[in-house]
Design an enzyme around this catalytic site. Structure first.
Site, PDB file in Angstrom:
ATOM      1  N   ARG A 103      -8.157  -9.210  29.455  1.00 43.04           N
ATOM      2  CA  ARG A 103      -7.869  -7.785  29.098  1.00 43.04           C
ATOM      3  C   ARG A 103      -6.407  -7.425  28.487  1.00 43.04           C
ATOM      4  NH1 ARG A 103     -12.163  -4.666  33.125  1.00 43.04           N
ATOM      5  NH2 ARG A 103     -14.095  -5.531  32.101  1.00 43.04           N
ATOM      6  N   LYS A 147     -21.564   2.019  38.905  1.00 40.76           N
ATOM      7  CA  LYS A 147     -21.896   0.580  38.933  1.00 40.76           C
ATOM      8  C   LYS A 147     -21.614  -0.080  40.316  1.00 40.76           C
ATOM      9  CE  LYS A 147     -19.710  -2.721  35.757  1.00 40.76           C
ATOM     10  NZ  LYS A 147     -19.202  -3.670  36.765  1.00 40.76           N
ATOM     11  N   SER A 148     -20.427   0.252  40.774  1.00 40.00           N
ATOM     12  CA  SER A 148     -20.127  -0.467  41.863  1.00 40.00           C
ATOM     13  C   SER A 148     -20.886   0.020  43.048  1.00 40.00           C
ATOM     14  CB  SER A 148     -18.622  -0.153  42.352  1.00 40.00           C
ATOM     15  OG  SER A 148     -17.599  -0.605  41.505  1.00 40.00           O
ATOM     16  N   ARG A 157     -14.445 -17.393  35.443  1.00 37.08           N
ATOM     17  CA  ARG A 157     -13.816 -16.383  36.259  1.00 37.08           C
ATOM     18  C   ARG A 157     -13.458 -17.170  37.626  1.00 37.08           C
ATOM     19  NH1 ARG A 157     -15.924 -10.598  35.715  1.00 37.08           N
ATOM     20  NH2 ARG A 157     -14.159 -10.154  36.762  1.00 37.08           N
ATOM     21  N   ASP A 162      -9.910  -0.777  36.060  1.00 37.71           N
ATOM     22  CA  ASP A 162     -10.643  -1.027  34.912  1.00 37.71           C
ATOM     23  C   ASP A 162     -10.365  -0.125  33.729  1.00 37.71           C
ATOM     24  OD1 ASP A 162     -12.117  -2.910  36.099  1.00 37.71           O
ATOM     25  OD2 ASP A 162     -13.748  -1.777  36.912  1.00 37.71           O
ATOM     26  N   LYS A 198     -10.563 -11.085  34.030  1.00 42.70           N
ATOM     27  CA  LYS A 198     -11.739 -10.163  34.114  1.00 42.70           C
ATOM     28  C   LYS A 198     -12.586 -10.738  33.045  1.00 42.70           C
ATOM     29  CE  LYS A 198     -10.324  -7.197  36.932  1.00 42.70           C
ATOM     30  NZ  LYS A 198     -11.207  -6.819  38.103  1.00 42.70           N
ATOM     31  N   GLN A 229     -13.770  -6.760  45.112  1.00 38.87           N
ATOM     32  CA  GLN A 229     -15.037  -8.055  45.236  1.00 38.87           C
ATOM     33  C   GLN A 229     -14.735  -9.101  46.157  1.00 38.87           C
ATOM     34  OE1 GLN A 229     -15.291  -9.367  41.256  1.00 38.87           O
ATOM     35  NE2 GLN A 229     -15.953  -7.476  40.484  1.00 38.87           N
ATOM     36  N   GLY A 287     -19.283 -10.239  37.735  1.00 39.47           N
ATOM     37  CA  GLY A 287     -18.258 -10.867  39.027  1.00 39.47           C
ATOM     38  C   GLY A 287     -18.637 -10.173  40.222  1.00 39.47           C
TER      39      GLY A 287
HETATM   40  C1  S3P Z   1     -15.468  -4.033  41.427  1.00 35.34           C
HETATM   41  C2  S3P Z   1     -14.223  -4.400  41.651  1.00 35.34           C
HETATM   42  C3  S3P Z   1     -13.055  -4.598  40.658  1.00 35.34           C
HETATM   43  C4  S3P Z   1     -13.379  -4.210  39.307  1.00 35.34           C
HETATM   44  C5  S3P Z   1     -14.950  -4.281  38.945  1.00 35.34           C
HETATM   45  C6  S3P Z   1     -15.851  -3.834  39.990  1.00 35.34           C
HETATM   46  C7  S3P Z   1     -16.252  -3.812  42.518  1.00 35.34           C
HETATM   47  O1  S3P Z   1     -12.817  -6.035  40.686  1.00 35.34           O
HETATM   48  O2  S3P Z   1     -12.635  -4.368  38.171  1.00 35.34           O
HETATM   49  O3  S3P Z   1     -15.292  -3.842  37.742  1.00 35.34           O
HETATM   50  O4  S3P Z   1     -17.389  -3.538  42.344  1.00 35.34           O
HETATM   51  O5  S3P Z   1     -16.065  -4.144  43.618  1.00 35.34           O
HETATM   52  P1  S3P Z   1     -11.984  -6.652  41.689  1.00 35.34           P
HETATM   53  O6  S3P Z   1     -12.097  -6.065  42.983  1.00 35.34           O
HETATM   54  O7  S3P Z   1     -11.866  -8.271  41.270  1.00 35.34           O
HETATM   55  O8  S3P Z   1     -10.452  -6.213  41.139  1.00 35.34           O
END
Ligand code: S3P
Length: 439
Positions: free
Chosen positions: A358, A20-21, A133, A327, A354, A180, A105
């Protein structure tokens, strides 16, 4: 509502949905590149579709060729090809309506970094969960770069209104180990004047850095500092997205909880900044073998993970390890309840902001299943060798809570029902069609 009937064991070869990322980031970077990019094995999950729709509203032509078929390993390949006609770093268009990041997010925080340096006004919002958030974490550094950005409730929450401005690079030490946040600043830095320097006291997932480097950006690491120079062009690319290690973690956990299980998962991403869950399980004594096969064009390692059931010991996990398994922490509570001895998780306060809180969601649901747990502000303490009993649970509209408790339910005594279970499609389309779940 989904009913889960316990099973005895899990065996076989699996592939899991694409990362996904990485899928979010390939859209973003392809949209900013100059030309046509083709990405195979792209994840068409609800979160990534939110990113696609945002870029369409920003004038980017995106062709989706979905392939919703059941793969030969009994696994739905909710993947396909995506073609993105990039408009260059300065080529996005003023959106005709409000951008909607849905539940994601990653979409909101990463795109905000890009919107901050355009020459137009945009508004980005999200669903009932995303609108609560925290966004102050991105607003602060973006303002230091010269951005004009406003959030609801004293700049805390979405919707965000962003008036594009000419930005300048900054030097910023991340107060929260968030990929993120880091990626938001890097994406803003890409079209800012001068150099952007980010200091990262605790390392978080580095997909953005790997991709930027592979696409010709001037980015380097000096210890814990990431140094990015302003860029005028990014190259379009062709690549494929490996399987998501976070999605694989539900299968790995199931194999470790159900006696005589033996599974393998192929073509799964093995990025070291995402391997915390596997590393911790190995320390707990798990029988896991990881074999690296190769790396993709965007410098993402991938390979095979083999897991066999066996006894586990409790473990202590602290702040430094959290970002590499953020996660997967809800799953570690489930595994901790079965392991021998005590499992202590601390430094994980980020879990409270989150898709849902969680920590409280884990504590509430696990207690419903008859497990004793001590809730802490930044984690929990759980003693092992406890038995799960079937219960009526709430996903709280959080994909990872729904899937975590589906795994717990597989090894429980009696059947479990999870309300709002279809939310799994946020990251794992086809989760409920896995052969683990019988009707
Ligand atoms: C992600 C970073 C993580 C993770 C999220 C995806 C990303 O969040 O929990 O599911 O794709 O950069 P944070 O960077 O806010 O911890």
């Amino acid at each position: 509502m989904r009913k889960i009937i316990p099973i005895k064991t899990i065996k076989g070869n699996f592939i899991v949905p694409s990362d996904k990322s990485i899928s979010h980031r390939v859209i973003i970077l392809a949209a900013l590149s100059n030309g046509r990019s083709l990405i195979r094995n792209f994840l068409f999950s609800n979160d990534c579709i939110s990113t696609i729709e945002c870029f369409r509203k920003l004038g980017v032509t995106i062709e989706c060729r979905r392939k919703d078929k059941v793969g030969k390993d009994n696994d739905r390949e909710n993947a396909g090809e995506i073609i993105i006609h990039g408009r260059g770093l300065k080529g996005l268009c003023k959106p005709p309506e409000i951008l909607d990041a849905g539940n994601s997010g990653t979409t909101m925080r990463l795109i905000s970094g890009i919107l901050a340096s355009t020459n137009f006004l945009s508004i980005i919002t999200g669903d009932d969960s995303l609108r609560f958030r925290p966004m102050g974490r991105i607003i602060k550094p973006l303002k230091m770069m010269g951005a004009e950005i406003y959030g609801r409730n004293e700049n805390k929450y979405p919707p965000l209104t962003i008036i594009g401005k000419k930005l300048k690079g900054i030097e910023y030490c991340l107060p929260i180990p968030s990929a993120q946040l880091k990626s938001c600043i890097l994406l803003a830095g890409l079209s800012s004047e001068g150099t952007t320097i980010i200091e990262e006291p605790v390392v978080s997932r580095d997909h953005t850095e790997r991709m930027l480097k592979a696409l010709g950006a001037s980015i380097k690491h000096e210890g814990r500092r990431i140094i990015l120079e302003e860029k005028s062009k990014l190259a379009p690319f062709e690549t494929w997205v490996p399987g998501d290690i976070s999605s694989a973690s539900y299968l790995i956990a199931s194999a470790l909880l159900l006696p005589e299980s033996k599974i393998s998962i192929r073509n799964v991403g093995l990025n070291p900044t995402r391997m915390g869950f596997v590393n911790v399980l190995k320390k707990m004594g798990a029988n896991i073998r990881v074999t690296k096969k190769d790396t993709t064009l965007l410098n993402e390692p991938y390979g095979e993970i083999e897991v066999q059931f066996g006894p586990l010991n409790g473990i202590k996990i602290g702040a430094d390890e959290i970002p590499t398994l953020i996660d997967e922490i809800p799953l570690l509570a489930i595994i901790g309840a079965k392991a021998k001895g005590r499992t202590i998780i601390s430094g994980a306060g980020e879990l409270r902001v989150k898709e849902t809180d969680r920590i409280s969601a884990v504590v509430e649901n696990i207690r419903c299943m008859g497990i004793e747990i001590e809730e802490r502000e930044d984690g929990f303490i759980i003693d092992g060798e406890q038995d799960f009993k079937g219960a009526m649970l709430e996903s709280r509209k959080d994909h990872r809570i729904a899937m975590t408790f589906a795994v717990a339910a597989l090894s429980a005594k009696g059947e479990t029902k999870i309300k709002g279970a279809s939310i799994a499609g946020i990251s794992y389309p086809g989760f409920w069609e896995l052969p683990l779940f019988q009707d």
